[in-house]
Design an enzyme around this catalytic site. Structure first.
Site, mmCIF file in Angstrom:
data_model
loop_
_atom_site.group_PDB
_atom_site.id
_atom_site.type_symbol
_atom_site.label_atom_id
_atom_site.label_comp_id
_atom_site.label_asym_id
_atom_site.label_seq_id
_atom_site.Cartn_x
_atom_site.Cartn_y
_atom_site.Cartn_z
ATOM 1 N N ASP A 67 1.914 -4.111 -0.953
ATOM 2 C CA ASP A 67 0.478 -4.369 -0.773
ATOM 3 C C ASP A 67 -0.388 -3.134 -0.961
ATOM 4 O OD1 ASP A 67 1.380 -3.083 1.708
ATOM 5 O OD2 ASP A 67 -0.622 -3.599 2.461
ATOM 6 N N ASP A 84 8.104 -3.362 0.201
ATOM 7 C CA ASP A 84 7.340 -2.467 1.057
ATOM 8 C C ASP A 84 7.451 -3.012 2.486
ATOM 9 O OD1 ASP A 84 5.576 -0.512 1.942
ATOM 10 O OD2 ASP A 84 3.789 -1.650 1.384
ATOM 11 N N ASP A 136 4.897 -2.134 5.682
ATOM 12 C CA ASP A 136 3.591 -2.443 6.286
ATOM 13 C C ASP A 136 2.746 -3.295 5.346
ATOM 14 O OD1 ASP A 136 3.282 -0.631 8.877
ATOM 15 O OD2 ASP A 136 4.313 0.562 7.358
#
Length: 383
Positions: A322, A134, A136
């Site tokens: 996250d 991922d 961000d």
């Protein structure tokens, strides 16, 4: 999917070879040996969720009214996207009022991927590691302004080194072009808009890169929704609407909590007019996207198939993320019984991941250890 251009990797080196064309392609979970149980998780590190309760907000009812009660439920969900609100907000609602991801939560603290690095590498022995990252909150810190979510030069160097060792993909909710401008590494695969916009590295000898855009027909509709939401939220200080090509993201991180209901009302009023779109939620962001059955998990499967690993038992995918939307990918790995999901979080969460890292700096440390491990394994193989 038919007639997709795909890259076939050299499984010994992890370097992509010239592309070949496949036809009649379809995505099915592969059967493989079950990886070792992660320590301290009591079952592979994955939380068993009720079959009737989905982890994400994929079936959140937004049409047919609901009024203030529904908006209040949305605001409670928005509060719960902040760790400081998670406990109080879920306790304040009855089970009928709680959203799918809030129901039957069994939060645990996962074992550290750094502390258990040797065990993870032992599980990967004899298999091709494929990396999915991922952006961000994983490669870059979470910031108030999403346009300034820059990755550090050191992180970029680490990811570049990683890609020389293993096939590597960035899987983000961001528009693919935007996340590419942040990362600026041409040798990677990029899956933007939660996997609805996939493109691989440029091919050699004139061959075309992997491309997959399963939601192309929704582009005009997404543009309309973006314009409407910009107009609807312009009087709400701190609200930011982002056009991520195949989805629209409404960020409320900088909105005062007492005005979150305004954001929820604006999103609901627009979404009610588009039954072919649905709502999902990330970290202080509401996202509107097509109702097609496609997410980061499907993107992971497509990329594995494109790399020639659709039905292989000797592949070891590692997905690091996250966000709640990354749970789709964690779930796929769990069902495939291959590789591991690694959650980036400082707090215990309900998750299908097997290990955790606390923040992007730990992600960088983990990736660098992977690079060092690969180099050492290569040197030992030549002795």
């Amino acid at each position: 999917m038919t007639n997709q251009n795909v890259v076939v990797p050299d499984t010994k080196s992890g370097i992509s070879l010239p592309m070949v064309r496949l036809s009649g392609s379809s995505i099915f979970p592969a059967t493989a040996q079950k990886p070792p149980t992660a320590p301290g998780t009591g079952g592979g590190g994955c939380i068993s969720l009720s079959a009737k309760k989905k982890l994400l907000l994929e079936n959140l009812e937004i049409n047919g009214g609901g009024g203030a009660a529904k908006i209040n439920s949305w605001v409670d969900s928005m509060r719960a996207s902040s760790p400081t609100h998670m406990k109080s907000s879920s306790q304040s609602l009855s089970e009928d009022q709680q959203l799918p991801w809030q129901q039957h939560q069994q939060q645990i603290t996962l074992p550290s991927a750094l502390d258990n690095f040797d065990q993870i590498m032992e599980a990967s022995r004899g298999k091709q590691i494929v990396m999915f990252l991922d952006y961000d909150g994983t490669l870059s810190p979470i910031v108030d302004d999403p346009d300034r979510a820059f990755m550090s030069k050191k992180m970029r160097t680490t990811v570049r080194r990683l890609a020389t060792c293993f096939p590597t993909a960035i899987v983000s909710g961001r528009c693919r072009d935007k996340v590419y401008k942040f990362v600026r590494l041409a040798e990677l695969y990029y899956a933007g808009s939660h996997g609805m916009d996939i493109k691989g590295p440029e091919g050699t000898q004139g061959t075309e890169p992997v491309i997959c855009q399963p939601a192309s027909e929704f582009l005009p509709m997404i543009d309309e929704v973006f314009k409407e939401l910009v107009a609807k939220t312009k009087l709400t200080p701190g609200a930011k609407v982002e056009n991520n090509k195949f989805c629209v993201s409404v960020h409320f991180r900088c909105v005062e909590e007492k005005k979150w209901s305004e954001v929820a009302e604006a999103v609901k009023s627009v979404l009610n007019k588009y039954p072919k779109l649905r709502l999902s939620q990330g970290r202080k962001v509401l996202e509107i996207r097509p109702t097609i059955k496609w997410d980061k998990g499907k993107a992971l499967e497509f990329l594995l198939e494109s790399l020639g690993f659709a039905n292989c038992t000797d592949v070891f995918p590692i997905y690091i993320g996250d966000d709640r939307t990354d749970e789709d990918a964690f779930k796929v790995l769990k069902e495939r019984e291959q590789g591991f999901g690694i959650l980036v979080s400082k707090v215990a969460k309900d998750t299908n991941a097997s290990y955790s890292l606390q923040e992007p700096t730990q992600v960088m440390d983990f990736l660098q250890r992977l690079v060092d491990w690969k180099k050492l394994a290569f040197q030992e193989s030549r002795m």
